[in-house]
Design an enzyme around this catalytic site. Structure first.
Site, PDB file in Angstrom:
ATOM      1  N   ARG A 383       0.855  -1.193   0.000  1.00 21.62           N
ATOM      2  CA  ARG A 383       0.000   0.000   0.000  1.00 21.62           C
ATOM      3  C   ARG A 383       0.890   1.243   0.000  1.00 21.62           C
ATOM      4  O   ARG A 383       1.852   1.332   0.762  1.00 21.62           O
ATOM      5  CB  ARG A 383      -0.885   0.062   1.248  1.00 21.62           C
ATOM      6  N   ARG A 413      -6.208  -5.393  -0.412  1.00 23.45           N
ATOM      7  CA  ARG A 413      -7.650  -5.162  -0.277  1.00 23.45           C
ATOM      8  C   ARG A 413      -7.980  -3.683  -0.063  1.00 23.45           C
ATOM      9  O   ARG A 413      -7.421  -3.026   0.804  1.00 23.45           O
ATOM     10  CB  ARG A 413      -8.206  -5.989   0.885  1.00 23.45           C
ATOM     11  N   HIS A 443       3.161  -9.445   0.704  1.00 25.62           N
ATOM     12  CA  HIS A 443       2.892  -8.555   1.834  1.00 25.62           C
ATOM     13  C   HIS A 443       4.177  -8.100   2.519  1.00 25.62           C
ATOM     14  O   HIS A 443       4.136  -7.361   3.501  1.00 25.62           O
ATOM     15  CB  HIS A 443       1.980  -9.285   2.836  1.00 25.62           C
ATOM     16  N   TYR A 476       0.755   4.866  12.355  1.00 29.79           N
ATOM     17  CA  TYR A 476       1.008   3.450  12.606  1.00 29.79           C
ATOM     18  C   TYR A 476       2.400   3.299  13.212  1.00 29.79           C
ATOM     19  O   TYR A 476       3.358   3.894  12.712  1.00 29.79           O
ATOM     20  CB  TYR A 476       0.990   2.650  11.310  1.00 29.79           C
ATOM     21  N   ARG A 572      -2.189  -6.744  19.304  1.00 24.70           N
ATOM     22  CA  ARG A 572      -3.103  -5.617  19.135  1.00 24.70           C
ATOM     23  C   ARG A 572      -4.525  -6.057  18.828  1.00 24.70           C
ATOM     24  O   ARG A 572      -5.478  -5.553  19.390  1.00 24.70           O
ATOM     25  CB  ARG A 572      -2.614  -4.714  17.998  1.00 24.70           C
ATOM     26  N   HIS A 600       1.356  -1.423  15.133  1.00 20.17           N
ATOM     27  CA  HIS A 600       1.476  -2.275  13.950  1.00 20.17           C
ATOM     28  C   HIS A 600       2.828  -2.990  13.884  1.00 20.17           C
ATOM     29  O   HIS A 600       3.047  -3.845  13.032  1.00 20.17           O
ATOM     30  CB  HIS A 600       1.265  -1.406  12.693  1.00 20.17           C
TER      31      HIS A 600
END
Length: 705
Positions: A383, A413, A443, A476, A572, A600
């Site tokens: 992303r 997504r 990822h 994050y 988390r 994160h």
């Protein structure tokens, strides 16, 4: 301090098994977000923003997880992990939990509005504005709103319009004459203008939602109709977000993605949330037209929906309403340095966002773009920001003659369209753009810069836990390791080769790479701690991850616990492991920290008989991350960087302000300080720690100068 200790999760059928159900565990996580909106010590506008985060999270949960449960219902005798009931019963329990949380949500919203009113900020609606305000709003409506409104009349002779699941809709009901005839219409609330309009005068100040501005001018939207009454009620619609990639071999991967994104917009309905005051005939019309079932996939709520927009609620310039502005600091190794590459060639650097500036990553790419000794740059993208500085730096590198390869994940997504756009842009600029295997999401977060100096190859490598997104890096928490370690560099080069070609014949001894060796490596590391514990040697595991779901690894942690390994987990989000069960997990403690920044970061520490092993990784302990994605974890070997990770873990584990206890009841109780413990808020302590390092550095230079 007023803190809600009650979770939105009731007693459920997952309590009698050794795994929590992942959907119910996720709802418990979102309840921790809701707790922030209920916390009186959180600034008022920030509390509204937490309501927005909660709402946005819940939308995605329904679009993905609840949609999956509905698919399970269609398959008889489908086993539900971590749950003794059926998929139907799980769906009903999810609904009950959401309704219970919604009551807390409405309470939080009303409480925040009341407190804002006490501070001089009013919440107006179409019924409470005065004549002067109506005049101002009329001018605004006709100049900035009405041209973006397209009312659609509902007629039995016409097909019902297709609704967008990210939009807010007003269902309009007009009624006239003695026969009580009614006509219906839909208005999509425009998203090109702000959801909030500030009303301000010398005497008072407040805000009105665009929903209510539209309600105030309904007669102007339907001027050709004569009616006795006209009303509008908000509702929100959610669809299944699953992408079904076409098997047509004649289509390219990009064509399949574009087709699937369009199909997502036609996905099956999974939820409608509506104003509980909506008239019965209007509600029945909507439910019938949308193919829903009252009380099954419909939830009655308050007047307003799509609270995602409340993440942008105005602060009225009042510093008391928001967190003090935080400014990220330099990493000490990069502070006032002209060349980041020279620093990395001398030592490893561990960046920790948002405490450290993400600009360091952009600056590194910009430096590489103009460094005559740099020949190539490789990066893999999951992303990025819409207007990405990272991608612009890569464009600059291409224009400077560098060989740039971008491995771009098209199946990220809800970011698919953005990534498709960047794919085309990078191709146009001359970069080599790859997509990886169709059946395997990429990822990992990797950069590799190839540099030739004195005829010797230097590989500057970055392995991270979070996306290359300068916007999310402000909110994050993530880590990124910069190194020229040859073993790491060679294996990261091999990962890029794997992305481009095939999964076969790749062996990794230094990196932890999914789906090649990650599962085996984690099992080995846990087993080693178990063996040490059996021998009476020091044995412990400390981990900080986002989600813990994989049953095989959970079972290995249970086994380690049974043999005396002391395990501390900071999770988390979803945690399917049940801690504190005698004879199974009595040596496992789990905390969850929810605060201003979204936690994160993923790192792992294994005791290894007092020779601890440290890793950072892009992947959680979920089946998808271990077996169905390319994820990369790297060892952290420098002593100073290990000390940095230890400090971060100790701060988080010692948090007595924002840490919640994950126990077998999922109550989300706060971890409170004992008489001998200091009250620590880990994110604030880390801000102060990193800032102090820079201040000390400047002070030392000043004293020497």
């Amino acid at each position: 301090m007023v803190k809600s200790q009650e979770s939105g999760s009731p007693k459920n059928k997952s309590h009698n098994v050794k795994y929590f159900n992942r959907e119910l565990s996720w709802l418990a996580f979102n309840d921790r977000v809701l707790q922030e909106a209920l916390d009186d010590e959180v600034p008022l506008v920030e509390r509204l923003r937490f309501l927005g985060i909660y709402s946005n999270n819940l939308d995605e949960f329904y679009r993905v997880r609840v949609a999956n449960v509905k698919r399970m219902i269609q398959v008889e005798d489908q086993k539900v992990d971590g749950y003794k009931g059926t998929a139907d019963e799980l769906y009903e329990e999810i609904r009950n939990v959401v309704i219970k949380q919604q009551r807390k949500f409405e309470h939080a919203y009303a409480s925040i509005l009341h407190k804002l009113k006490l501070k001089g900020i009013k919440h107006y609606d179409e019924l409470t504005v005065n004549d002067q305000q109506k005049s101002e709003l009329k001018n605004y409506f006709f100049s900035s709103v009405i041209h973006d409104i397209v009312p659609v009349l509902i007629d039995k002779k016409m097909p019902f319009p297709r609704l967008r699941d990210k939009a807010i809709y007003l269902a309009v009901r007009m009624e006239w004459d003695y026969k009580r005839k009614a006509r219906y219409a839909l208005i999509e609330v425009p998203n090109l203008v702000s959801r909030f309009y500030i009303l301000e005068s010398e005497k008072e100040k407040g805000v009105i939602l665009i929903d209510d501005i539209i309600r105030l001018h309904l007669a102007d939207i339907f001027p050709i109709f004569s009616f006795d009454t006209i009303e509008a009620f908000t509702f929100k619609f959610t669809r299944d977000a699953e992408l079904n990639l076409d098997d047509d071999v004649s289509m390219s991967f990009i064509e399949k993605m574009e087709k699937s994104i369009k199909q997502r917009k036609k996905g099956e309905p999974v939820r409608m949330v509506y104003d509980h005051r909506m008239p019965q005939d209007l509600l029945e019309m909507l439910i019938r037209s949308l193919n829903l079932t009252l009380g099954i996939n419909t939830i009655a709520g308050g007047k307003y929906h799509n609270f995602k927009d409340f993440m942008k609620f105005p602060d009225f310039g009042n510093k008391e309403f928001v967190y003090a502005k935080y400014k990220a600091v330099d990493h000490p190794s990069f502070h006032k340095q002209h060349s980041l590459i020279k620093v990395i060639l001398e030592k490893d650097v561990l960046l920790h966002y948002p405490y450290h500036r993400f600009d360091h990553v952009v600056d590194l790419l910009r430096e590489a773009a103009i460094d005559p000794k740099v020949s190539s740059i490789k990066i893999n993208i999951y992303r990025v920001a819409k207007n990405s500085q990272v991608m612009n730096a890569l464009v600059n590198a291409v224009r400077n003659g560098k060989d740039v390869t971008v491995v771009l994940e098209l199946q990220a997504r809800f970011d698919e369209e953005n990534n498709l756009s960047w794919s085309e842009r990078m191709k146009e600029e001359g970069a080599k753009v790859l997509y990886g295997p169709e059946d395997l999401k990429i990822h990992s977060k990797l950069i590799q810069i190839k540099r030739i100096s004195d005829k010797k190859e230097q590989l500057i490598t970055y392995v991270g836990t979070g996306n290359f997104n300068e916007q999310s890096a402000q909110v994050y928490t993530d880590m990124g390791l910069l190194t020229v370690d040859k073993k790491i560099a060679e294996e990261v080069h091999e990962v890029f080769h794997m992305m481009e070609h095939t999964l076969h014949h790749h062996h990794f001894k230094t990196l932890i790479v999914s789906p090649v060796n990650a599962r085996k490596k984690y099992v080995s590391l846990i087993t080693n701690e178990t063996k040490n514990a059996k021998k009476g040697l020091p044995a412990y595991i400390h981990m900080k991850i986002n989600n813990l779901v994989d049953s095989q690894l959970i079972d290995k942690l249970y086994e380690a616990s049974q043999h005396g390994v002391k395990i501390k987990l900071i999770v988390r989000g979803i945690c399917c492991l049940v801690p504190g069960i005698k004879g199974l997990s009595q040596n496992i403690e789990v905390l969850s920290v929810v605060d201003r920044f979204l936690e994160h970061t993923r790192f792992l520490i294994f005791g290894n008989n007092n020779k601890p092993l440290y890793f950072i990784t892009s992947g959680d302990w979920m089946e998808r991350n271990l077996d169905k994605r390319i994820e990369v974890g790297a060892p952290v070997q420098d002593k100073l960087l290990k000390d940095q990770i230890n400090f971060v873990f100790s701060m988080q584990w010692g948090d007595r302000e924002k840490a919640r206890i994950i126990d077998k009841h999922q109550k989300n109780s706060y971890k409170e300080a004992t008489d001998s413990e200091a009250v620590i808020r880990s994110q604030v302590e880390l801000q102060n720690y990193y800032r102090q390092l820079i201040e000390n550095l400047d002070s030392e230079k000043s004293s020497k100068g």
